[in-house]
Design an enzyme around this catalytic site. Structure first.
Site, PDB file in Angstrom:
ATOM      1  N   LYS A  49       0.833  -1.199   0.000  1.00 29.86           N
ATOM      2  CA  LYS A  49       0.000   0.000   0.000  1.00 29.86           C
ATOM      3  C   LYS A  49       0.874   1.259   0.000  1.00 29.86           C
ATOM      4  CE  LYS A  49      -0.301   0.196   5.042  1.00 29.86           C
ATOM      5  NZ  LYS A  49      -1.180   0.289   6.220  1.00 29.86           N
ATOM      6  N   ARG A 147      -9.952   0.011  15.795  1.00 28.64           N
ATOM      7  CA  ARG A 147      -9.953   0.668  14.488  1.00 28.64           C
ATOM      8  C   ARG A 147     -10.959  -0.084  13.617  1.00 28.64           C
ATOM      9  NH1 ARG A 147      -4.213   1.370  11.430  1.00 28.64           N
ATOM     10  NH2 ARG A 147      -4.795  -0.719  10.700  1.00 28.64           N
ATOM     11  N   HIS A 179      -5.855  -7.149  13.545  1.00 28.04           N
ATOM     12  CA  HIS A 179      -4.619  -6.370  13.515  1.00 28.04           C
ATOM     13  C   HIS A 179      -4.212  -5.994  14.932  1.00 28.04           C
ATOM     14  CE1 HIS A 179      -1.552  -4.300  11.326  1.00 28.04           C
ATOM     15  NE2 HIS A 179      -1.891  -3.084  11.751  1.00 28.04           N
ATOM     16  N   ARG A 235       1.474 -10.717   7.455  1.00 29.00           N
ATOM     17  CA  ARG A 235       1.283  -9.534   6.618  1.00 29.00           C
ATOM     18  C   ARG A 235       2.347  -8.470   6.909  1.00 29.00           C
ATOM     19  NH1 ARG A 235      -3.609  -9.657   9.314  1.00 29.00           N
ATOM     20  NH2 ARG A 235      -3.087  -7.585  10.098  1.00 29.00           N
ATOM     21  N   TYR A 281      13.454  31.564   5.216  1.00 24.57           N
ATOM     22  CA  TYR A 281      12.314  32.298   5.739  1.00 24.57           C
ATOM     23  C   TYR A 281      12.414  32.533   7.247  1.00 24.57           C
ATOM     24  CZ  TYR A 281       9.868  31.465   1.309  1.00 24.57           C
ATOM     25  OH  TYR A 281       9.501  31.443  -0.014  1.00 24.57           O
ATOM     26  N   CYS A 328      11.970  24.983   3.098  1.00 24.99           N
ATOM     27  CA  CYS A 328      11.006  25.644   2.216  1.00 24.99           C
ATOM     28  C   CYS A 328      10.264  24.591   1.381  1.00 24.99           C
ATOM     29  CB  CYS A 328      11.724  26.632   1.313  1.00 24.99           C
ATOM     30  SG  CYS A 328      12.753  27.820   2.207  1.00 24.99           S
ATOM     31  N   MET A 329       9.375  25.051   0.521  1.00 32.11           N
ATOM     32  CA  MET A 329       8.591  24.118  -0.282  1.00 32.11           C
ATOM     33  C   MET A 329       9.475  23.280  -1.203  1.00 32.11           C
ATOM     34  SD  MET A 329       5.382  24.824  -2.852  1.00 32.11           S
ATOM     35  CE  MET A 329       4.348  25.498  -1.560  1.00 32.11           C
ATOM     36  N   ASP A 330      10.527  23.880  -1.753  1.00 34.60           N
ATOM     37  CA  ASP A 330      11.319  23.200  -2.772  1.00 34.60           C
ATOM     38  C   ASP A 330      12.805  23.090  -2.432  1.00 34.60           C
ATOM     39  OD1 ASP A 330       8.979  23.422  -4.600  1.00 34.60           O
ATOM     40  OD2 ASP A 330       9.499  25.545  -4.504  1.00 34.60           O
TER      41      ASP A 330
END
Length: 387
Positions: A49, A147, A179, A235, A281, A328-330
């Protein structure tokens, strides 16, 4: 670097990407083989997954099957259908559904589905009648995780409903499963309590007239250290990718596991700056003296946590360096002092640790999280390089 294939946005086979996640498929194979050996007589389901925990679902699924896994596990139907679209025919279980799920597509593709509640069985049965073939269902009991899964008071009714639908010929109650909540803490009292509760759930299913082919409870941790929880199928998830499910279980090498992913980038810019220079920043880092800054083209859009500001470490120029200033973002920045570095030099964020780089576990400890999050959050803008 050994022969490699590159997959992902902006990937180019003609040159090394500016940033990439190198995935050693042999490490996946070796880890799955070690897990299958631990499983003994139980079959092994490799959980793939979340795009194979960030490593790439299809290549890792094939590597896991090569190494002895006989099942694959996904959370959602779309992941399972993608495995079938790739030509993978091994048994696949998907387990997370909401009302209105496209169960008919799962049935037509030969994908096993899970049911924790009466509504799920009702919708699965309706889809099977339309498809003209029975659905293969795994009934999930809540044995203490709180859950998914039917609570003990609801479990007998779910089993009776499944038995009636099986008698009608619209489902096959193929599995019973649950689980763990604390399997990564092997001495925790709930581990044995859940094993006992699971055995009780299987007994109730059998008394309802069901004869499940597979009973499964063990995740990565239980596969490694709780053989009494193996039943018919284990699993493993994170350990398929060479990572330990937790410090109380033990380091990966203890079990023959090897971390498969290395996150690698290259410096985009190197420049000298004076003392007192604010970096990134909000100037959350300020240089104490004249120094060299290096810019790394990775940021929180790629999965580098913003919380790594002034905290996360990388290997660059032969030494570990701490991120300097806000992620930062990038991009983010390193303060390398007077060391000789240049644009294009390699930056290793994490890997197996063989070269002195941090591991995913090191990042997890530094950020107060788990290694699962470190690897799964690496974004699709980072191409996967299969070694």
């Amino acid at each position: 670097m050994a022969a490699m294939s590159v997959q992902g946005p902006g990937a180019s086979a003609s040159s090394e990407p500016r940033t990439y996640a190198a995935v050693e498929l042999d490490a996946v194979r070796d880890s799955v083989a070690a897990l299958a050996a631990r499983a003994g007589d139980a079959a092994t389901m490799a959980v793939v997954k979340a795009d194979g925990y960030g490593h790439g679902m299809i290549p890792c699924a094939r590597a896991a099957l090569d190494a002895g896994a006989s099942w694959l596990g996904t959370a959602v139907l779309e992941e399972a259908l993608a495995l079938r679209a790739a030509g993978i025919t091994a048994p696949v279980l998907c387990w997370l559904a909401t009302p209105g799920e496209r169960f008919g597509e799962a049935i037509s593709a030969g994908i096993d589905v899970s049911a924790s509640a009466s509504w799920t069985l009702t919708e699965i049965a309706a889809a099977a009648r339309l498809a003209g073939r029975p659905a293969r269902v795994h009934l999930k009991a809540d044995t203490g995780l709180g859950r998914a899964g039917a609570m003990p008071g609801d479990w007998p009714g779910l089993c009776d409903q499944a038995a009636a639908l099986q008698a009608e010929g619209v489902i096959e109650a193929f599995g019973v499963w649950s689980h763990f909540a604390f399997a990564d803490a092997p001495g925790h009292a709930t581990v044995q309590a859940q094993i006992g509760a699971f055995r009780d759930a299987v007994d109730i299913a059998e008394k309802a007239g069901l004869a499940p082919t597979v009973r499964h409870l063990a995740n990565s941790a239980a596969t490694l250290v709780s053989p009494e929880a193996h039943f018919d199928l284990v699993r493993p998830g994170v350990s398929v990718y060479g990572l330990s499910p937790g410090p109380e279980v033990g380091p990966p090498a203890r079990f023959g596991l090897r971390p498969a992913m290395s996150l690698v980038s290259h410096a985009a810019l190197v420049k000298r700056v004076p003392a007192g220079t604010g970096v990134s920043y909000a100037h959350r880092y300020t240089t104490a003296r004249e120094t060299t800054l290096a810019l790394v083209p990775l940021g929180y859009a790629d999965g580098i946590p913003r919380a790594a500001t002034n905290t996360g470490e990388v290997l660059f120029g032969g030494r570990r360096r701490r991120i300097a200033g806000t992620v930062c973002m990038d991009q983010f920045v390193l303060d390398v002092g007077d060391d000789e570095v240049a644009a294009g030099d390699e930056v290793r964020l994490f890997g197996p640790g063989d070269l002195g780089e941090p591991t995913a576990d090191d990042w997890a400890v530094a950020l107060g999280t788990i290694n699962y999050e470190i690897v799964t959050r690496i974004g699709q803008r980072v191409p996967r390089v299969y070694v």
